[in-house]
Design a protein around this motif. Structure first.
Motif, PDB file in Angstrom:
ATOM      1  N   SER A  54       6.649  -1.338   2.784  1.00 30.09           N
ATOM      2  CA  SER A  54       7.462  -2.456   2.297  1.00 30.09           C
ATOM      3  C   SER A  54       8.944  -2.110   2.362  1.00 30.09           C
ATOM      4  CB  SER A  54       7.120  -2.776   0.841  1.00 30.09           C
ATOM      5  OG  SER A  54       5.753  -2.635   0.601  1.00 30.09           O
ATOM      6  N   TYR A  81     -12.716   7.349  -2.382  1.00 28.73           N
ATOM      7  CA  TYR A  81     -11.414   7.804  -2.890  1.00 28.73           C
ATOM      8  C   TYR A  81     -11.505   9.239  -3.403  1.00 28.73           C
ATOM      9  CZ  TYR A  81      -7.304   8.318  -5.843  1.00 28.73           C
ATOM     10  OH  TYR A  81      -6.148   8.799  -6.420  1.00 28.73           O
ATOM     11  N   THR A 120       0.598   2.867 -12.860  1.00 23.33           N
ATOM     12  CA  THR A 120       1.213   2.339 -11.636  1.00 23.33           C
ATOM     13  C   THR A 120       0.400   1.128 -11.182  1.00 23.33           C
ATOM     14  OG1 THR A 120      -0.222   3.540 -10.091  1.00 23.33           O
ATOM     15  CG2 THR A 120       1.708   4.740 -10.918  1.00 23.33           C
TER      16      THR A 120
HETATM   17  N1  LIG Z   1      -2.039   6.011 -10.416  1.00 24.65           N
HETATM   18  C1  LIG Z   1      -2.976   6.903 -10.708  1.00 24.65           C
HETATM   19  O1  LIG Z   1      -3.709   6.789 -11.729  1.00 24.65           O
HETATM   20  C2  LIG Z   1      -3.155   8.131  -9.850  1.00 24.65           C
HETATM   21  C3  LIG Z   1      -3.898   9.197 -10.372  1.00 24.65           C
HETATM   22  C4  LIG Z   1      -4.072  10.342  -9.600  1.00 24.65           C
HETATM   23  C5  LIG Z   1      -3.521  10.417  -8.334  1.00 24.65           C
HETATM   24  N2  LIG Z   1      -2.822   9.361  -7.853  1.00 24.65           N
HETATM   25  C6  LIG Z   1      -2.275   9.484  -6.492  1.00 24.65           C
HETATM   26  O2  LIG Z   1      -0.869   9.384  -6.569  1.00 24.65           O
HETATM   27  C7  LIG Z   1      -0.355   8.850  -5.353  1.00 24.65           C
HETATM   28  C8  LIG Z   1       0.523   7.669  -5.673  1.00 24.65           C
HETATM   29  O3  LIG Z   1      -0.271   6.689  -6.340  1.00 24.65           O
HETATM   30  P1  LIG Z   1       0.351   5.471  -7.155  1.00 24.65           P
HETATM   31  O4  LIG Z   1      -0.493   5.299  -8.337  1.00 24.65           O
HETATM   32  O5  LIG Z   1       1.815   5.627  -7.298  1.00 24.65           O
HETATM   33  O6  LIG Z   1       0.000   4.294  -6.139  1.00 24.65           O
HETATM   34  P2  LIG Z   1       0.735   2.892  -5.862  1.00 24.65           P
HETATM   35  O7  LIG Z   1       1.496   2.444  -7.035  1.00 24.65           O
HETATM   36  O8  LIG Z   1      -0.326   2.029  -5.290  1.00 24.65           O
HETATM   37  O9  LIG Z   1       1.789   3.287  -4.713  1.00 24.65           O
HETATM   38  C9  LIG Z   1       1.312   3.709  -3.465  1.00 24.65           C
HETATM   39  C10 LIG Z   1       2.490   3.964  -2.554  1.00 24.65           C
HETATM   40  O10 LIG Z   1       1.974   4.305  -1.252  1.00 24.65           O
HETATM   41  C11 LIG Z   1       2.508   3.403  -0.294  1.00 24.65           C
HETATM   42  N3  LIG Z   1       1.514   3.149   0.727  1.00 24.65           N
HETATM   43  C12 LIG Z   1       0.285   2.579   0.558  1.00 24.65           C
HETATM   44  N4  LIG Z   1      -0.329   2.464   1.738  1.00 24.65           N
HETATM   45  C13 LIG Z   1       0.527   2.967   2.673  1.00 24.65           C
HETATM   46  C14 LIG Z   1       0.459   3.113   4.071  1.00 24.65           C
HETATM   47  N5  LIG Z   1      -0.609   2.688   4.766  1.00 24.65           N
HETATM   48  N6  LIG Z   1       1.513   3.655   4.720  1.00 24.65           N
HETATM   49  C15 LIG Z   1       2.599   4.063   4.032  1.00 24.65           C
HETATM   50  N7  LIG Z   1       2.714   3.957   2.713  1.00 24.65           N
HETATM   51  C16 LIG Z   1       1.693   3.408   2.041  1.00 24.65           C
HETATM   52  C17 LIG Z   1       2.848   2.149  -1.087  1.00 24.65           C
HETATM   53  O11 LIG Z   1       3.884   1.399  -0.505  1.00 24.65           O
HETATM   54  P3  LIG Z   1       3.656   0.164   0.491  1.00 24.65           P
HETATM   55  O12 LIG Z   1       2.546  -0.664  -0.080  1.00 24.65           O
HETATM   56  O13 LIG Z   1       4.984  -0.482   0.511  1.00 24.65           O
HETATM   57  O14 LIG Z   1       3.308   0.790   1.799  1.00 24.65           O
HETATM   58  C18 LIG Z   1       3.368   2.748  -2.387  1.00 24.65           C
HETATM   59  O15 LIG Z   1       4.704   3.147  -2.218  1.00 24.65           O
HETATM   60  C19 LIG Z   1      -1.584   8.498  -4.516  1.00 24.65           C
HETATM   61  O16 LIG Z   1      -1.847   9.538  -3.594  1.00 24.65           O
HETATM   62  C20 LIG Z   1      -2.693   8.392  -5.534  1.00 24.65           C
HETATM   63  O17 LIG Z   1      -3.958   8.641  -4.964  1.00 24.65           O
HETATM   64  C21 LIG Z   1      -2.618   8.210  -8.559  1.00 24.65           C
END
Ligand SMILES: NC(=O)c1ccc[n+]([C@@H]2O[C@H](COP(=O)([O-])OP(=O)(O)OC[C@H]3O[C@@H](n4cnc5c(N)ncnc54)[C@H](OP(=O)(O)O)[C@@H]3O)[C@@H](O)[C@H]2O)c1
Length: 273
Positions: free
Chosen positions: A39, A156, A191
């Motif tokens: 985005s 996942y 998030t």
């Molecule tokens: N939130 C949790 O509870 C949690 C817990 C443990 C680990 N994590 C890990 O932490 C990391 C970040 O998660 P989050 O919770 O911040 O997720 P999020 O809010 O969904 O953000 C995901 C980010 O990745 C980008 N993204 C998604 N698909 C993409 C693609 N195909 N190419 C490039 N960029 C892409 C999105 O931007 P665009 O959509 O603009 O591309 C966004 O900036 C992930 O690896 C997740 O597995 C999250």
């Protein structure tokens, strides 16, 4: 790498969530940034906010890392701008939720492309360059989901198990090269991770992305191979799978995810199977 001032860090998935928090925290610590997401508008907004708050360079790059050309396009962009990445933060990640057979196959496959293939490609290209310079670091964002199989988040959790295993092995291979590699394991974090699905997180059990980002960077600076940047209980929950039989852990995880309603969760904005 024990300090961040003056380095250039590439943060994937920086348009929202934990990635935006990594970007702000790195800028706060003096790092110049390359920020990546699909985005463009959201990414440019994050870049503007950071430039206003900190004296660092911020370059937004738009790419879809789940697409075959995503990583090659990003590398071409870095080379075109003569940018050397000192710290790679493989943060972009996604995952399907709900019963596997009811969820979009495309969403599952895309998450493998993003969470595994793109992370591995970036680690290979940029890690190779770092070793040649005998300087650099890679932070791979895994999850507490990496430590056990998870019914209703089956693919996942499997992608995150890959990230954990791959990162630990690579960290050992690169010992004494001047390049350090670490996996970060956030627990549930507040998030938009479940956006596009009917699943929700209970705010009482989530951590703030800002704290997760700060603790991750502190752990990396101290030389950790694995970081647990969430509340203490999230780390404690990674011990059970190391002590109990795997079948028992899977049964318990399935029960927990059913209690959270994930057995009824489904995609709401993705092409169906
Ligand atoms: N939130 C949790 O509870 C949690 C817990 C443990 C680990 N994590 C890990 O932490 C990391 C970040 O998660 P989050 O919770 O911040 O997720 P999020 O809010 O969904 O953000 C995901 C980010 O990745 C980008 N993204 C998604 N698909 C993409 C693609 N195909 N190419 C490039 N960029 C892409 C999105 O931007 P665009 O959509 O603009 O591309 C966004 O900036 C992930 O690896 C997740 O597995 C999250």
């Amino acid at each position: 790498m024990s300090r961040y001032r003056g380095i250039t860090a590439l943060v994937t998935g920086a348009s929202r969530g934990i990635g935006t928090a990594y970007a702000h925290e790195l800028a706060q610590r003096g790092a110049n940034l390359v920020l990546l997401a699909r985005s463009g508008e959201a990414l440019r907004r994050v870049a503007d906010e950071i430039r206003q708050a900190h004296q660092v360079d911020v370059i937004p790059v738009t790419a879809d890392l789940a697409a075959p050309s995503g990583v090659t396009g990003l590398i071409a962009e870095l080379d075109g701008q003569d940018l050397t990445v000192d710290l790679l933060v493989n943060n972009a990640g996604a995952g399907a939720v709900g019963p596997f057979l009811n969820s979009s196959l495309q969403r599952n496959v895309s998450s493998v492309e993003l969470n595994i293939t793109a992370l591995m490609r970036l680690s290979h290209v940029l890690g190779g360059r770092m070793v040649a310079r005998a300087h650099g670091g890679i932070i791979n964002v895994a999850s507490t989901a990496a430590f056990q199989s998870m019914p209703y988040q089956a693919s996942y959790a499997a992608t995150k198990a890959f990230v954990l295993s791959f990162t630990e092995a690579l960290a050992e291979e690169l010992r004494d090269t001047g390049v350090r590699v670490m996996a970060a394991h956030p627990g549930a974090t507040d998030t938009g991770f479940f956006d596009g699905t009917s699943a929700t997180m209970n705010p009482a059990f989530t951590d703030a992305p800002e704290g997760v980002a700060a603790k991750t960077l502190d752990a990396f600076a101290k030389g950790a191979v694995n970081a647990y940047p969430g509340r203490t209980i999230t780390r404690a929950m990674t011990w059970a799978p190391r002590l109990l039989p795997r079948a028992t852990v899977t049964r318990l995880t399935g029960r927990l995810n059913r209690s959270l309603g994930l057995h009824h969760a489904q995609d709401i904005d993705h092409p169906s199977r």
